[in-house]
Write a protein that holds these residues in place. Sequence first.
Motif, short mmCIF file in Angstrom:
data_model
loop_
_atom_site.label_atom_id
_atom_site.label_comp_id
_atom_site.label_asym_id
_atom_site.label_seq_id
_atom_site.Cartn_x
_atom_site.Cartn_y
_atom_site.Cartn_z
N VAL A 14 11.84 -1.24 6.65
CA VAL A 14 11.29 -2.46 5.80
C VAL A 14 10.16 -1.70 5.10
CG1 VAL A 14 10.28 -4.72 5.58
CG2 VAL A 14 12.23 -4.21 7.41
N PHE A 70 4.70 9.96 10.07
CA PHE A 70 3.83 9.49 8.90
C PHE A 70 2.58 9.61 9.40
CE2 PHE A 70 7.57 7.39 7.41
CZ PHE A 70 7.55 7.47 5.79
N VAL A 112 5.66 5.27 2.10
CA VAL A 112 5.72 6.70 1.14
C VAL A 112 4.69 6.53 -0.12
CG1 VAL A 112 6.99 8.29 -0.28
CG2 VAL A 112 7.79 6.96 2.02
N LEU A 113 4.75 5.51 -0.74
CA LEU A 113 4.14 5.42 -2.15
C LEU A 113 2.56 5.54 -1.91
CD1 LEU A 113 4.67 5.60 -4.92
CD2 LEU A 113 5.25 3.33 -5.10
N ARG A 158 9.32 2.10 1.89
CA ARG A 158 8.94 2.76 0.17
C ARG A 158 7.34 2.41 0.08
NH1 ARG A 158 13.88 0.28 -3.27
NH2 ARG A 158 15.44 1.92 -2.90
N PRO A 159 6.80 1.10 0.45
CA PRO A 159 5.52 1.16 0.22
C PRO A 159 4.61 2.26 1.17
CG PRO A 159 6.44 -0.75 1.39
CD PRO A 159 7.52 0.07 0.70
N LEU A 214 10.77 14.94 2.84
CA LEU A 214 10.18 13.86 3.71
C LEU A 214 11.50 13.43 4.82
CD1 LEU A 214 8.31 11.67 4.74
CD2 LEU A 214 9.18 10.23 2.84
N ALA A 225 2.29 -4.71 -1.68
CA ALA A 225 2.76 -4.37 -0.51
C ALA A 225 2.05 -3.33 0.32
CB ALA A 225 4.16 -4.08 -0.51
N VAL A 247 2.08 -1.69 -9.03
CA VAL A 247 3.10 -2.33 -9.14
C VAL A 247 3.60 -3.45 -8.11
CG1 VAL A 247 4.56 -0.41 -10.41
CG2 VAL A 247 4.35 -0.33 -7.94
N SER A 248 2.75 -3.32 -7.01
CA SER A 248 3.05 -3.89 -5.75
C SER A 248 1.94 -4.57 -5.05
CB SER A 248 4.15 -3.31 -5.11
OG SER A 248 4.18 -3.94 -3.78
N LEU A 296 1.04 2.37 -6.39
CA LEU A 296 1.63 1.34 -5.77
C LEU A 296 0.74 0.13 -5.99
CD1 LEU A 296 3.46 0.24 -3.53
CD2 LEU A 296 1.62 0.98 -1.83
N CYS A 321 0.95 6.95 0.50
CA CYS A 321 0.53 8.01 0.82
C CYS A 321 0.52 9.02 -0.62
CB CYS A 321 1.34 8.88 1.74
SG CYS A 321 1.89 8.08 3.38
N VAL A 322 1.47 8.98 -1.27
CA VAL A 322 1.56 9.77 -2.42
C VAL A 322 0.56 9.37 -3.37
CG1 VAL A 322 2.98 10.92 -3.99
CG2 VAL A 322 3.97 9.96 -2.04
N ASP A 323 0.65 8.32 -3.97
CA ASP A 323 -0.03 7.67 -5.10
C ASP A 323 -0.46 6.10 -5.14
OD1 ASP A 323 -1.05 7.25 -7.74
OD2 ASP A 323 0.89 8.08 -8.70
#
Lengths: 257, 290
Positions: free
Chosen positions: B158, B37, B164-165, B161-162, B225, B179, B176-177, B173, B167-169
């Motif tokens: 835990v 990461f 990864v998201l 997802r946040p 990934l 986090a 929608v969140s 993120l 990093c990508v977009d």
Amino acid sequence: MNSAGPIMTGNSLSPQLRFRDLTLGYERHPAVHHLDGSVEEGALLAICGPNGAGKSTLMRGIIGQLRPLAGAIERGGLDPRDIAYLPQGAQVDRSFPISVYDMVAMGLWRRSGLFGGIGRTDRTAIAEAIAAVGLQGFETRPIGTLSGGQMQRTLFARLLLQNARLILLDEPFTALDAKTVSDLLDLVRRWHGEKRTVLAVLHDFDLVRTHFPQTLLLARSAIAWGPTAEALAPENLLKARRMGEAWGGDEPCEVAA
Amino acid sequence: MNFTDLFIAPFAEFEFMRRALVGIFALALGAGPVGAFLMLRRMSLTGDAMAHAILPGAAIGFLVSGLDLFAMTFGGLAAGLFVAVGAGVVARATELKEDASLAAFYLISLALGVMILSVKGSNVDLLHVLFGTVLGLDDPTLYLVAGIATFTLVTLAVIWRPLVLECVDPAFLSSVSRAGAPSHIAFLALVVLNLVGGFHALGTLLAVGLMMLPAATARFWVRDLTPLVCLATAIAFVSGFAGLLISYHVGAPSGPAIILVAGGAYVVSVLFGPAGGVIARRFPQRHFEA
């Protein structure tokens, strides 16, 4: 502000969005000026105007990324996170090793959240979304290998899954070929048919005249807001262009002060 | 020399070798994913800087209570977090970019750490802190390293997802969140934690090696990934195993041997890796029809 702010006539449609004397901006410099009016539920509204007219700023205000300098945005009880937003030239790190499938699946975030699993119905939904944008067979491709049009299709598939009541598209068709634009427009029409509210920032007047029933012509303040044919009348466009050329100046706004 | 003599006997005969192997495996479990990461978030050099930043903290711990596990771990953690936060504050409060302020912080930390160590301890102590003692891991240290690995894997699960998201977009993120920021901070804490764990075995200079080299190596072989994270961990495993054997058979220092094996794997991958390696780019395979 001639035709700005359609008057509520007590019809059955409730406003999805209502701007009350809304001023949005950065460090006291307004980008959107004293905007009044409402967007009805299920509307398909194009937002046009010269560069720097405050179109993207208005979008960022609607999703709540930017707090109003003055006035307010009423979202009709809509949670800010119930709004799907496709930013201009979405800043996606294309070198990140993630597949089209996973990228699209992120549209389910509101349902699955941080930990929720992705079940069989979700898989069907993801497959349908990918099919709807015509990317079957690309599921396992890393996003770094996609063309600009394929990337935009991927982002539209993600929007499909977000299942939002209000969808904001900031220049969604820029730098795309005619085929891609027409495919993605089909999705916009589908959303409109499903009574979702769609706001799109666009520069192509011909496209707006053909596909968007309503238009907001913005040049900091609303130049015109109403049926597309009237809003995009030559005198309004001329006015918008003049406003666009006349910007600059630091004097405090009398109405805002 | 047969297979058993080469690969099994050193571990069967000597307890310190078994301990070293367990320690390295535990380290690899945490460092592999964290390193992957770090690389994907373009923070490889941040990892390096943090590794050096741990030194003065560990040195002060050493100054206070000698080669004590708790004191040095706590000192390292405190120093690592201080530099992570300090560099971020300097970058935001001034016109200096974050990479430059990190470089400044870690150069000061490194000099300070070496200074403190040589005032109190001997050259042997200095080498111990800089290059670790993977062949002298005692029970508490093993528990610490294994505990850090466990904690790392659970936390990563835990915030996966946040992370990864983001990093990508990141724009998506944040729409929608909320986090994003907490998961970034949790991730930075994991980096410091794993470097502190690594420093007992490999020392501050090499701890980051087991993190970054396997991740960078794996990037030349896979493009997705999950395989990337698994492969990075596996490469860290194998480097540790091979490095220990090499150090046993030729009498080389174990820490550098482990990192050099990982480095060798990296060089081979740069040349022969199918996912963007030198040869794959120079001589592309025949393309598909569409």
